[in-house]
Design a protein around this motif. Structure first.
Motif, PDB file in Angstrom:
ATOM      1  N   ASP A  97       0.027   6.566   3.094  1.00 11.60           N
ATOM      2  CA  ASP A  97      -1.243   6.174   3.715  1.00 11.60           C
ATOM      3  C   ASP A  97      -1.009   5.181   4.846  1.00 11.60           C
ATOM      4  O   ASP A  97      -1.712   5.199   5.859  1.00 11.60           O
ATOM      5  CB  ASP A  97      -2.171   5.552   2.678  1.00 11.60           C
ATOM      6  CG  ASP A  97      -2.832   6.590   1.777  1.00 11.60           C
ATOM      7  OD1 ASP A  97      -3.020   7.743   2.225  1.00 11.60           O
ATOM      8  OD2 ASP A  97      -3.161   6.243   0.628  1.00 11.60           O
ATOM      9  N   TYR A 118       3.870   4.846  -7.369  1.00 16.31           N
ATOM     10  CA  TYR A 118       2.925   5.744  -6.706  1.00 16.31           C
ATOM     11  C   TYR A 118       3.189   7.207  -7.060  1.00 16.31           C
ATOM     12  O   TYR A 118       2.283   8.039  -6.993  1.00 16.31           O
ATOM     13  CB  TYR A 118       2.979   5.554  -5.194  1.00 16.31           C
ATOM     14  CG  TYR A 118       2.335   4.262  -4.735  1.00 16.31           C
ATOM     15  CD1 TYR A 118       0.959   4.085  -4.825  1.00 16.31           C
ATOM     16  CD2 TYR A 118       3.089   3.222  -4.206  1.00 16.31           C
ATOM     17  CE1 TYR A 118       0.353   2.914  -4.420  1.00 16.31           C
ATOM     18  CE2 TYR A 118       2.495   2.038  -3.805  1.00 16.31           C
ATOM     19  CZ  TYR A 118       1.133   1.889  -3.903  1.00 16.31           C
ATOM     20  OH  TYR A 118       0.544   0.718  -3.502  1.00 16.31           O
ATOM     21  N   ARG A 155       0.862  -1.186   0.000  1.00 12.71           N
ATOM     22  CA  ARG A 155       0.000   0.000   0.000  1.00 12.71           C
ATOM     23  C   ARG A 155       0.898   1.235   0.000  1.00 12.71           C
ATOM     24  O   ARG A 155       2.024   1.185   0.515  1.00 12.71           O
ATOM     25  CB  ARG A 155      -0.895  -0.013   1.249  1.00 12.71           C
ATOM     26  CG  ARG A 155      -1.894   1.132   1.339  1.00 12.71           C
ATOM     27  CD  ARG A 155      -2.647   1.055   2.654  1.00 12.71           C
ATOM     28  NE  ARG A 155      -3.701   2.063   2.740  1.00 12.71           N
ATOM     29  CZ  ARG A 155      -4.428   2.306   3.832  1.00 12.71           C
ATOM     30  NH1 ARG A 155      -4.205   1.599   4.946  1.00 12.71           N
ATOM     31  NH2 ARG A 155      -5.367   3.234   3.832  1.00 12.71           N
ATOM     32  N   ASP A 156       0.424   2.318  -0.553  1.00 14.82           N
ATOM     33  CA  ASP A 156       1.151   3.582  -0.538  1.00 14.82           C
ATOM     34  C   ASP A 156       1.663   3.843   0.880  1.00 14.82           C
ATOM     35  O   ASP A 156       0.881   3.941   1.826  1.00 14.82           O
ATOM     36  CB  ASP A 156       0.206   4.701  -0.985  1.00 14.82           C
ATOM     37  CG  ASP A 156       0.906   6.049  -1.154  1.00 14.82           C
ATOM     38  OD1 ASP A 156       1.798   6.378  -0.350  1.00 14.82           O
ATOM     39  OD2 ASP A 156       0.527   6.789  -2.078  1.00 14.82           O
ATOM     40  N   LYS A 164      -7.838   5.724  -0.092  1.00 17.21           N
ATOM     41  CA  LYS A 164      -6.635   5.982  -0.868  1.00 17.21           C
ATOM     42  C   LYS A 164      -6.351   7.479  -0.849  1.00 17.21           C
ATOM     43  O   LYS A 164      -7.268   8.291  -1.026  1.00 17.21           O
ATOM     44  CB  LYS A 164      -6.837   5.500  -2.306  1.00 17.21           C
ATOM     45  CG  LYS A 164      -5.759   5.928  -3.283  1.00 17.21           C
ATOM     46  CD  LYS A 164      -6.153   5.534  -4.693  1.00 17.21           C
ATOM     47  CE  LYS A 164      -5.172   6.102  -5.711  1.00 17.21           C
ATOM     48  NZ  LYS A 164      -5.572   5.779  -7.100  1.00 17.21           N
ATOM     49  N   TYR A 189      -2.908  -2.599  -2.669  1.00 12.69           N
ATOM     50  CA  TYR A 189      -4.122  -2.262  -1.922  1.00 12.69           C
ATOM     51  C   TYR A 189      -5.043  -1.383  -2.763  1.00 12.69           C
ATOM     52  O   TYR A 189      -6.268  -1.562  -2.762  1.00 12.69           O
ATOM     53  CB  TYR A 189      -3.728  -1.531  -0.637  1.00 12.69           C
ATOM     54  CG  TYR A 189      -4.886  -1.071   0.209  1.00 12.69           C
ATOM     55  CD1 TYR A 189      -5.542  -1.947   1.060  1.00 12.69           C
ATOM     56  CD2 TYR A 189      -5.314   0.255   0.159  1.00 12.69           C
ATOM     57  CE1 TYR A 189      -6.605  -1.526   1.845  1.00 12.69           C
ATOM     58  CE2 TYR A 189      -6.387   0.690   0.943  1.00 12.69           C
ATOM     59  CZ  TYR A 189      -7.014  -0.204   1.780  1.00 12.69           C
ATOM     60  OH  TYR A 189      -8.075   0.228   2.552  1.00 12.69           O
ATOM     61  N   GLU A 190      -4.463  -0.454  -3.486  1.00 16.97           N
ATOM     62  CA  GLU A 190      -5.250   0.471  -4.301  1.00 16.97           C
ATOM     63  C   GLU A 190      -5.983  -0.254  -5.425  1.00 16.97           C
ATOM     64  O   GLU A 190      -7.080   0.154  -5.823  1.00 16.97           O
ATOM     65  CB  GLU A 190      -4.338   1.566  -4.870  1.00 16.97           C
ATOM     66  CG  GLU A 190      -3.739   2.496  -3.829  1.00 16.97           C
ATOM     67  CD  GLU A 190      -2.573   1.882  -3.057  1.00 16.97           C
ATOM     68  OE1 GLU A 190      -2.194   2.444  -2.018  1.00 16.97           O
ATOM     69  OE2 GLU A 190      -2.035   0.821  -3.499  1.00 16.97           O
TER      70      GLU A 190
END
Length: 265
Positions: free
Chosen positions: A110, A259, A106-107, A231, A165-166
């Motif tokens: 975040d 990203y 995930r980013d 997000k 995740y996005e």
């Protein structure tokens, strides 16, 4: 003295590596074991619920039973030993030679925001997000180090399925299909669609509210484990200082994952 100090550091590093292996390795690993690996607060719980809902009846799934259906290494080892094969096991370990791995990323911006609110009640009262972000002692390591250990080092990649995740947010059905195909689970499209519907964010949050979750007193975390799950939520918390900290430490990893195109965000 210099040589002695270096020897001590080498011994300590070796002990830490051995300890990590003991914590994140079951007593016995089978060739058909599947490990669901991620940095904390990256959506691991969501995938566990999705897979459990494909494999089990809905009434059997909540934040308590998920600990035995897809247990976490280091925390639910007894449950792991009782699992029927093929086993699916959760892990937050940095790179280890697991047979097959679903790696969820995930980013990182975040991630740190979510991690901050998750740990807020255990932090000193005056701790700001900037203070938290700047720390070097995050469990199990820094986000960027975790990602690099799995995706960018010279380790075997053919046994690793990367899930963002996005992408789960964008098209959960297609990502779940990729996951079950990688594991080798037979599931119809209707089963997958049903799992996606059952594991919607609001439904999982309602399950948590109604049935609770284990380890609540131990974690001393927020009253609700599931936060917003959005997000790009980092934009509300990253000012000039926070951006500078993250860019200097983990900006390159963020770009390698796609990203950001450059460090001018």
């Amino acid at each position: 003295m210099f040589i002695v100090d270096r020897l001590k550091k080498s011994i300590n590093s070796q002990k830490k590596r051995e300890l990590k292996r003991k914590i994140y390795l079951p007593k016995k690993i089978y060739s058909d074991d599947m490990f669901l690996v991620s940095y904390p607060k990256s959506g691991n719980t969501w995938i566990r619920f999705l897979l459990a809902s494909v494999l089990k009846q809905e009434n059997d799934i909540d934040f308590h039973t998920i600990q035995t259906l897809i247990p976490e290494i280091g925390r639910n080892n007894e449950a792991i030993n009782k699992l029927e094969r093929p086993r699916i096991i959760k892990s937050h370990a940095t790179y280890l030679k697991y047979p097959k791995v679903i790696y969820l990323v995930r980013d990182g911006r975040d991630v740190y925001v979510s991690y901050y609110f998750y740990r807020l009640k255990r932090l000193p009262q005056e701790t700001t997000f900037r203070d938290f972000l700047a720390r070097q002692d995050h469990y199990p390591c820094l986000w960027g180090e975790h990602v690099q250990s799995w995706l960018f080092n010279q380790n075997k990649k053919s046994n690793i399925l990367l899930i963002k995740y996005e992408d789960l947010l964008w098209d959960c059905f297609e990502q779940l299909k990729r996951i079950v195909n990688f594991i080798g689970i037979e599931a119809t499209e209707e089963q997958l669609k049903h799992a996606v519907k059952f594991c919607k964010f609001e439904n999982m949050r309602q399950l948590e509210i109604e049935r609770g979750r284990p380890y609540k007193e131990e974690e001393k975390g927020p009253d609700i484990f599931l936060q917003q799950g959005k997000k790009g939520n980092w934009r509300e918390f990253f000012g000039r200082e926070e951006k500078a900290i993250f860019k200097a430490r983990e900006g390159k990893v963020l770009m390698r994952l796609g990203y950001e195109k450059n460090n001018n965000w």
